[in-house]
Every structure is written in structure tokens, then in C-alpha cells.
Design an enzyme around this catalytic site. Structure first.
Site, mmCIF file in Angstrom:
data_model
loop_
_atom_site.group_PDB
_atom_site.id
_atom_site.type_symbol
_atom_site.label_atom_id
_atom_site.label_comp_id
_atom_site.label_asym_id
_atom_site.label_seq_id
_atom_site.Cartn_x
_atom_site.Cartn_y
_atom_site.Cartn_z
ATOM 1 N N SER A 152 0.848 -1.182 0.000
ATOM 2 C CA SER A 152 0.000 0.000 0.000
ATOM 3 C C SER A 152 0.884 1.233 0.000
ATOM 4 O O SER A 152 2.011 1.203 0.504
ATOM 5 C CB SER A 152 -0.887 0.010 1.251
ATOM 6 O OG SER A 152 -1.520 1.264 1.438
ATOM 7 N N TYR A 165 -2.856 -0.589 9.934
ATOM 8 C CA TYR A 165 -2.778 -0.913 8.512
ATOM 9 C C TYR A 165 -1.437 -0.471 7.936
ATOM 10 O O TYR A 165 -0.749 -1.246 7.260
ATOM 11 C CB TYR A 165 -3.929 -0.243 7.758
ATOM 12 C CG TYR A 165 -3.999 -0.644 6.313
ATOM 13 C CD1 TYR A 165 -4.535 -1.874 5.940
ATOM 14 C CD2 TYR A 165 -3.525 0.198 5.305
ATOM 15 C CE1 TYR A 165 -4.595 -2.260 4.604
ATOM 16 C CE2 TYR A 165 -3.585 -0.175 3.970
ATOM 17 C CZ TYR A 165 -4.120 -1.403 3.627
ATOM 18 O OH TYR A 165 -4.173 -1.788 2.312
#
Length: 294
Positions: A152, A165
Site C-alpha cells: 500500500s 494498517y
């Protein structure tokens, strides 16, 4: 899509499609993908299968309408993963490509103690990929295959209120780097860095009143799929952004982190002033501190 060969050297390794090159023929390619019943997984599986690859998926909850065969597997289960991978590899007759796609998000402010939500994200996003990859190493070395990690942009450019995350994705990149050093003589390891894509992964954060709408620009799912295919079938890459904007963001985050920090901090301040987090218990500290700013 191509661009000038005079672009800065650092961006060459990040910009998608920068240099021309032949792609591997996907026909007959033996592929295992995790999170195969989710938004990314279904799209990637369908595209590869459409190109003639043999694809088997792993997912906690396979769906009846999945575009490829998906085996039920909890990738947080140490004992279940080797058996599921062995079954998938047996169905495929070997393994040429592993795509570690499974991942979850959720609210996790860094200022609060880590709880079940944090552990769950780390266990799936990082340790789940680690378990599956470890179970696939022998087959991948034998075929001189490839591993693609769906990381990501938050692996390098953290957003507030979602510490678990970002930490899990940054750790996933560190794991990929170590894996590359260990098996890179025989296996290509690539990290792909999507930004925000509209999918159910954001639902729990929004439900907690911590939606980061306005903090990120959404990109199309098809662009992520295209980038994964470039990593899987194109020339060997270490890192691959999914958009040109994403490539610039990665470059800035790595080489000018104070600039990206200021941009994100200013954007967060604007979101707080707009009332975006009013009433969100997990954001109470952020809201209070911004209210006390001189």
C-alpha cells in the site's frame, strides 16, 4: 503507457509501464492468490484466468460466484495454511506465481493501546502473507517463479488513525526485502503499492467515524489489476506504483518525508476543523489537541 527515458533514475523503478519490454505469456501459468474472493482478488483472478493462466485462490469465505476455484483457508491459522497451500499446488501441478493479496483495514489510532483490531490486521496483512509464502517457497524455487505482494502507499506514507494498517504494510515490505535477499537467486519478489480504491476494506473505518475521505484520491480498481499483471508478467521489478501520481508520492515519501508529513498534517487539520471526526470516540484525542492549538 510510456514516458521519456530522461526521467530521474529513482522514478524509473516506480513508474508503471516506464520501459517497454516483453511480457510473459500467461497461458498455462500456475497461480495462487490469497484473498481471492475479495474485491482485488476476484478482479485479478478473473483477468489472469482470462489470459489463460491456471488460477487457484485461498480465502476465508469463498463465494459461489468466484471466477476461479477458491479453497477455504484461514491464513491466520499456522496449521491450516501449509495444508491449503499443498492442496492448491497439487491442483495446479506446481506453482509459478504467488500473489499475496489478502488484507484488511480498520480503525487503529496510534495513540491508543493495541487491541484485537490491531492484532487482527497484523496477523492477516503481515503474518498471513508470511505463512503462505513460506509454504510456497519450495515450489516457487523449483519453477523459478515470482511473488507479488499487494502492499500500500501507506507502507511509506502513513495516514492518521489507521496505524495498524500502515504498520502492517510497511512490515510486509520489510518481509519482502528479506525474502528477496534470501531467495532472489531463484524467485522474483515485487511489491505493488496501490493508493485508495473504493471497496469494503474501508467500511469498518467509516463505521467508527474515522473515514479518511478527503485524505486520499481514489484510483480505479483496473489500474491496480494492471499493475499486478505488470509485476507478474513483465520485467522483474522491486517496487511498482499503480499510478503516476502514486509513483511521485512514493518518491517524495522516501526521499522528502518531511514534505509529505506536512501535507498530511495540514490535510488532517482541515478535516478536523470541518467536523469530520466530531463524535468519533477513537478520534477524540486528535480533535481535542487540534482545538487547543494556538
Amino acid at each position: 503507457m510510456s514516458t521519456s527515458r530522461t526521467s530521474p533514475g529513482h522514478l524509473h523503478g516506480l513508474l508503471p509501464g516506464l520501459l517497454p519490454g516483453r511480457r510473459r505469456d500467461a497461458r498455462g501459468l500456475r497461480v495462487l492468490i490469497t484473498g481471492a474472493s475479495g474485491t482485488f482478488g476476484r478482479a485479478i483472478s478473473a483477468r489472469l484466468a482470462g489470459l489463460g493462466a491456471h488460477v487457484v485462490g485461498l480465502d476465508l469465505a469463498p463465494r459461489a460466484d468466484d471466477p476461479v476455484e477458491v479453497l477455504a483457508c484461514d491464513i491466520t491459522d499456522d496449521a491450516a495454511v501449509p495444508d491449503a497451500v499443498a492442496a492448491a499446488v497439487a491442483k495446479l501441478g506446481g506453482l509459478d506465481l504467488l500473489i499475496n493479496n489478502a488484507g484488511i483495514g480498520g480503525p487503529a489510532p496510534a495513540e491508543l493501546p493495541p487491541g484485537a483490531e490491531v492484532r487482527r490486521q497484523l496477523d492477516i496483512n503481515l503474518l498471513g502473507a508470511w505463512r503462505v509464502t513460506a509454504a510456497c517457497v519450495d515450489a516457487l524455487v523449483q519453477s523459478r517463479g515470482r511473488v507479488v505482494m499487494l502492499s500500500s502507499r501507506m507502507a511509506v506514507m502513513q495516514l492518521p488513525l489507521a496505524a495498524a494498517y500502515g504498520a502492517s504494510k510497511r512490515a510486509l515490505v520489510a518481509y519482502a526485502d528479506a525474502l528477496r535477499l534470501e531467495i532472489g537467486t531463484h524467485v522474483t519478489v515485487t511489491c505493488v503499492y496501490p493508493s485508495a480504491v473504493r471497496s469494503p476494506i474501508h467500511d469498518s473505518t467509516a463505521d467508527a467515524g474515522l473515514s479518511l475521505e478527503g485524505m486520499s484520491s481514489y484510483e480505479p480498481l483496473e489500474g491496480v489489476v494492471d499493475a499486478v499483471l505488470r509485476a507478474a508478467l513483465g520485467r522483474a521489478r522491486r517496487d511498482l506504483a499503480t499510478t503516476r501520481r502514486g509513483a511521485v508520492e512514493l518518491f517524495l515519501a522516501r526521499h522528502l518525508p518531511s514534505v509529505t508529513d506536512r501535507i498530511i498534517a495540514r490535510t488532517l487539520s482541515g478535516r478536523v476543523r470541518s467536523g469530520a471526526f466530531d463524535g468519533a470516540e477513537l478520534a477524540a484525542g486528535v480533535v481535542a489537541r487540534h482545538a487547543r492549538k494556538p
